[in-house]
Motif scaffolding. Structure first.
Motif, PDB file in Angstrom:
ATOM      1  N   ALA A  60       1.845   9.161  28.813  1.00  0.00           N
ATOM      2  CA  ALA A  60       2.189   9.804  30.086  1.00  0.00           C
ATOM      3  C   ALA A  60       1.019   9.778  31.057  1.00  0.00           C
ATOM      4  N   LEU A  61      -0.202   9.788  30.531  1.00  0.00           N
ATOM      5  CA  LEU A  61      -1.401   9.800  31.362  1.00  0.00           C
ATOM      6  C   LEU A  61      -2.379   8.765  30.836  1.00  0.00           C
ATOM      7  N   GLU A  62      -3.009   8.018  31.730  1.00  0.00           N
ATOM      8  CA  GLU A  62      -3.953   6.978  31.345  1.00  0.00           C
ATOM      9  C   GLU A  62      -5.262   7.147  32.112  1.00  0.00           C
ATOM     10  N   VAL A  63      -6.324   6.603  31.528  1.00  0.00           N
ATOM     11  CA  VAL A  63      -7.610   6.578  32.227  1.00  0.00           C
ATOM     12  C   VAL A  63      -7.452   5.883  33.573  1.00  0.00           C
ATOM     13  N   ALA A  64      -6.613   4.843  33.615  1.00  0.00           N
ATOM     14  CA  ALA A  64      -6.395   4.116  34.870  1.00  0.00           C
ATOM     15  C   ALA A  64      -5.845   5.028  35.963  1.00  0.00           C
ATOM     16  N   ASP A  65      -4.974   5.983  35.619  1.00  0.00           N
ATOM     17  CA  ASP A  65      -4.426   6.910  36.611  1.00  0.00           C
ATOM     18  C   ASP A  65      -5.538   7.735  37.259  1.00  0.00           C
ATOM     19  N   ILE A  66      -6.497   8.164  36.439  1.00  0.00           N
ATOM     20  CA  ILE A  66      -7.609   8.972  36.956  1.00  0.00           C
ATOM     21  C   ILE A  66      -8.498   8.132  37.850  1.00  0.00           C
ATOM     22  N   PHE A  67      -8.768   6.891  37.413  1.00  0.00           N
ATOM     23  CA  PHE A  67      -9.605   6.005  38.217  1.00  0.00           C
ATOM     24  C   PHE A  67      -8.928   5.662  39.555  1.00  0.00           C
ATOM     25  N   ARG A  68      -7.621   5.402  39.532  1.00  0.00           N
ATOM     26  CA  ARG A  68      -6.933   5.019  40.762  1.00  0.00           C
ATOM     27  C   ARG A  68      -6.914   6.163  41.774  1.00  0.00           C
ATOM     28  N   GLN A  69      -6.786   7.387  41.275  1.00  0.00           N
ATOM     29  CA  GLN A  69      -6.679   8.522  42.193  1.00  0.00           C
ATOM     30  C   GLN A  69      -8.045   9.042  42.638  1.00  0.00           C
ATOM     31  N   SER A  70      -9.043   8.989  41.737  1.00  0.00           N
ATOM     32  CA  SER A  70     -10.343   9.600  42.059  1.00  0.00           C
ATOM     33  C   SER A  70     -11.485   8.599  42.136  1.00  0.00           C
ATOM     34  N   GLY A  71     -11.204   7.318  41.840  1.00  0.00           N
ATOM     35  CA  GLY A  71     -12.273   6.323  41.800  1.00  0.00           C
ATOM     36  C   GLY A  71     -12.957   6.099  43.135  1.00  0.00           C
ATOM     37  N   ARG A  81     -12.718  20.619  14.044  1.00  0.00           N
ATOM     38  CA  ARG A  81     -11.618  21.324  14.699  1.00  0.00           C
ATOM     39  C   ARG A  81     -11.198  20.619  15.977  1.00  0.00           C
ATOM     40  N   GLN A  82      -9.882  20.576  16.217  1.00  0.00           N
ATOM     41  CA  GLN A  82      -9.362  20.012  17.453  1.00  0.00           C
ATOM     42  C   GLN A  82      -9.555  21.022  18.585  1.00  0.00           C
ATOM     43  N   ARG A  83     -10.205  20.580  19.642  1.00  0.00           N
ATOM     44  CA  ARG A  83     -10.431  21.455  20.785  1.00  0.00           C
ATOM     45  C   ARG A  83      -9.985  20.740  22.057  1.00  0.00           C
ATOM     46  N   CYS A  84      -9.900  21.508  23.127  1.00  0.00           N
ATOM     47  CA  CYS A  84      -9.519  20.965  24.429  1.00  0.00           C
ATOM     48  C   CYS A  84     -10.699  21.133  25.387  1.00  0.00           C
ATOM     49  N   MET A  85     -11.050  20.067  26.092  1.00  0.00           N
ATOM     50  CA  MET A  85     -12.144  20.118  27.058  1.00  0.00           C
ATOM     51  C   MET A  85     -11.597  19.824  28.449  1.00  0.00           C
ATOM     52  N   GLY A 113      -5.417  15.916  39.642  1.00  0.00           N
ATOM     53  CA  GLY A 113      -6.074  15.368  40.825  1.00  0.00           C
ATOM     54  C   GLY A 113      -7.486  15.877  40.996  1.00  0.00           C
ATOM     55  N   ARG A 114      -7.818  16.992  40.360  1.00  0.00           N
ATOM     56  CA  ARG A 114      -9.166  17.556  40.460  1.00  0.00           C
ATOM     57  C   ARG A 114      -9.862  17.628  39.113  1.00  0.00           C
ATOM     58  N   SER A 115      -9.124  17.973  38.040  1.00  0.00           N
ATOM     59  CA  SER A 115      -9.734  18.140  36.724  1.00  0.00           C
ATOM     60  C   SER A 115      -8.915  17.408  35.666  1.00  0.00           C
ATOM     61  N   VAL A 116      -9.612  17.046  34.589  1.00  0.00           N
ATOM     62  CA  VAL A 116      -9.018  16.290  33.494  1.00  0.00           C
ATOM     63  C   VAL A 116      -9.146  17.109  32.215  1.00  0.00           C
ATOM     64  N   GLN A 117      -8.065  17.206  31.457  1.00  0.00           N
ATOM     65  CA  GLN A 117      -8.099  17.841  30.141  1.00  0.00           C
ATOM     66  C   GLN A 117      -7.887  16.767  29.074  1.00  0.00           C
ATOM     67  N   PHE A 118      -8.685  16.874  27.988  1.00  0.00           N
ATOM     68  CA  PHE A 118      -8.503  15.936  26.879  1.00  0.00           C
ATOM     69  C   PHE A 118      -8.858  16.612  25.562  1.00  0.00           C
ATOM     70  N   ARG A 119      -8.321  16.044  24.464  1.00  0.00           N
ATOM     71  CA  ARG A 119      -8.595  16.547  23.118  1.00  0.00           C
ATOM     72  C   ARG A 119      -9.901  15.964  22.608  1.00  0.00           C
ATOM     73  N   TRP A 120     -10.611  16.765  21.805  1.00  0.00           N
ATOM     74  CA  TRP A 120     -11.794  16.242  21.126  1.00  0.00           C
ATOM     75  C   TRP A 120     -11.989  16.980  19.814  1.00  0.00           C
ATOM     76  N   LYS A 121     -12.651  16.322  18.865  1.00  0.00           N
ATOM     77  CA  LYS A 121     -12.946  16.928  17.563  1.00  0.00           C
ATOM     78  C   LYS A 121     -14.349  17.507  17.589  1.00  0.00           C
ATOM     79  N   ALA A 156     -12.768  15.576  37.700  1.00  0.00           N
ATOM     80  CA  ALA A 156     -12.552  14.128  37.701  1.00  0.00           C
ATOM     81  C   ALA A 156     -13.869  13.383  37.858  1.00  0.00           C
ATOM     82  N   ASP A 157     -14.771  13.915  38.680  1.00  0.00           N
ATOM     83  CA  ASP A 157     -16.084  13.301  38.870  1.00  0.00           C
ATOM     84  C   ASP A 157     -16.864  13.277  37.563  1.00  0.00           C
TER      85      ASP A 157
END
Length: 401
Positions: free
Chosen positions: A4-15, A292-296, A277-285, A300-301
């Motif tokens: 549903a969401l790709e790195v490309a989407d973030i780059f296209r909107q905020s690059g 533990r699975q956490r959310c960061m 459009g302003r912030s990105v959320q992603f999973r990380w261990k 976008a910058d």
């Protein structure tokens, strides 16, 4: 299935905003990676029209950028690489996973001198394994292994380290015996750590004396030899992290592991959770707390900046082979290993005449790119090419605007 969401989407909107804000700090290589990811599988790079031979459904398939930093362009390259490695695996031999990590202070210098320090990391870790393995007190054999560079942690910060996949044994000095390591134990980690630290720092000092290092920002005072020596002193006294994981269950598990590690990029699309459009959320261990699975959440910058930390210099090889797996004598040495172990070489899977990338992908992965998404019975066939607005480079090169 497309995420549903790709790195490309973030780059296209905020690059574009990121490029303006950091115009002086972004390298040409980083700009090319941004452009490649933004343009990947869009009309700019061209496309072709496909039609199902059963129901007549048509779809447009856009061409990929083929950039090694792109999260969408690694699956076929990974499958082809694994096919070649399959023929090099030795049955009835334990395989070990050893990780060499740079201290945080050295990692800061590595970011400003990627090509020089990453090369030193490869050479020092390889020489450490070969030296300790050749010592009769430990193994007393010539070994062969693969080394893979990763520069990121789960939180996308700069964390350079190499993963080494090593068979648990090697060829005796006279070339007449296979010497196996003790079951479940390869080489002592503390001995590896101390030698790795010495070899790396020796090479780093030689690079400094040869004027090969560049210093910027907070590290600029290290141009002075005394300041550089004082800065290195704590690293020379600290314990460096070398981690040996338990052995793999067998050759098949080695391939599974390599498939996950070899062609990774800093973050895969399936770890992305949300972007407003302003912030990105992603999973990380969080490996410091039992994985533990956490959310960061990053702006976008910050997200783009962290992603670009891991762009490698042009032409830099991030997967290398050493010992009897080195390219110069791999075939002869592998034949010797098989002779000493009394095993046969695995049969190679033959390529079909006229095989294109979709046939090759299905043969290597078992997944079809041809099946019709509507009726599920027919196969999609290319009926028209649609050139893009940008000239295409040959495979392996980067696309720029």
């Amino acid at each position: 299935m497309r995420p549903a969401l790709e790195v490309a989407d973030i780059f296209r909107q905020s690059g574009a905003i990121f490029r303006q804000a950091h115009a002086e700090a972004i390298s040409r290589a980083q700009r090319r990676v941004m452009s490649a990811i933004e343009l990947c599988r869009t009309a700019a790079l061209g496309a072709h029209l496909e039609q199902c031979d059963a129901c007549g459904h048509q779809r447009i398939s856009y061409d990929s950028c083929r950039n090694r930093h792109c999260p969408k362009c690694q699956s076929l390259a990974r499958a082809q690489w694994l096919e070649r490695r399959h023929a090099e695996l030795l049955p009835r031999v334990e395989y070990f996973h050893v990780v060499f990590t740079l201290p945080e202070s050295i990692a800061a210098l590595a970011y400003q001198n990627k090509r020089v320090l990453y090369d030193i990391l490869f050479r020092a870790s390889a020489e450490t394994l070969r030296t300790i393995a050749a010592d009769p007190k430990h193994l007393g054999a010539e070994i062969g292994f693969l080394t893979i560079l990763h520069t990121w942690g789960q939180n996308l910060l700069h964390h350079p380290h190499v993963h080494c996949v090593v068979p648990g044994g090697g060829i005796s000095p006279d070339g007449e015996r296979w010497i196996a390591c003790r079951p479940g134990f390869f080489l002592p980690v503390r001995v590896l750590s101390r030698l790795f630290r010495r070899l790396f720092l020796d090479e780093l000092c030689r690079a400094f004396d040869a004027g090969m290092l560049r210093f910027h920002g907070q590290l600029e005072p290290l141009h002075d030899a005394r300041a550089f020596a004082a800065w290195l002193a704590p690293a020379a006294r600290s314990e460096w992290v070398v981690y040996a994981k338990p052995p793999f269950g067998g050759a098949e598990h080695v391939l599974d592991y390599l498939g996950r590690y070899t062609h990774r990029v800093a973050i895969s699309n399936n770890r992305l959770l949300a972007f407003d459009g302003r912030s990105v959320q992603f999973r990380w261990k969080d490996y410091r707390h039992e994985s533990r699975q956490r959310c960061m959440t990053l702006t976008a910058d910050q997200f783009i900046r962290r992603f670009l930390l891991h762009v490698l210099p042009d032409g830099f090889k991030r997967i290398r082979s050493y010992g009897w797996l080195a390219n110069c004598h791999r075939a002869d040495k592998l034949a010797t290993c098989r002779r000493l172990l009394g095993v046969e070489a695995p049969a190679a899977s033959p390529a079909e005449p006229g095989e294109d990338y979709r046939d090759r992908y299905q043969r290597l992965t078992g997944k079809s790119l041809r099946d019709c998404p509507v009726c599920g019975k027919g196969h999609m066939h290319r009926i028209e090419d649609m050139p893009g607005s940008l000239p295409r480079a040959p495979p392996g090169h980067h696309h720029a605007r």
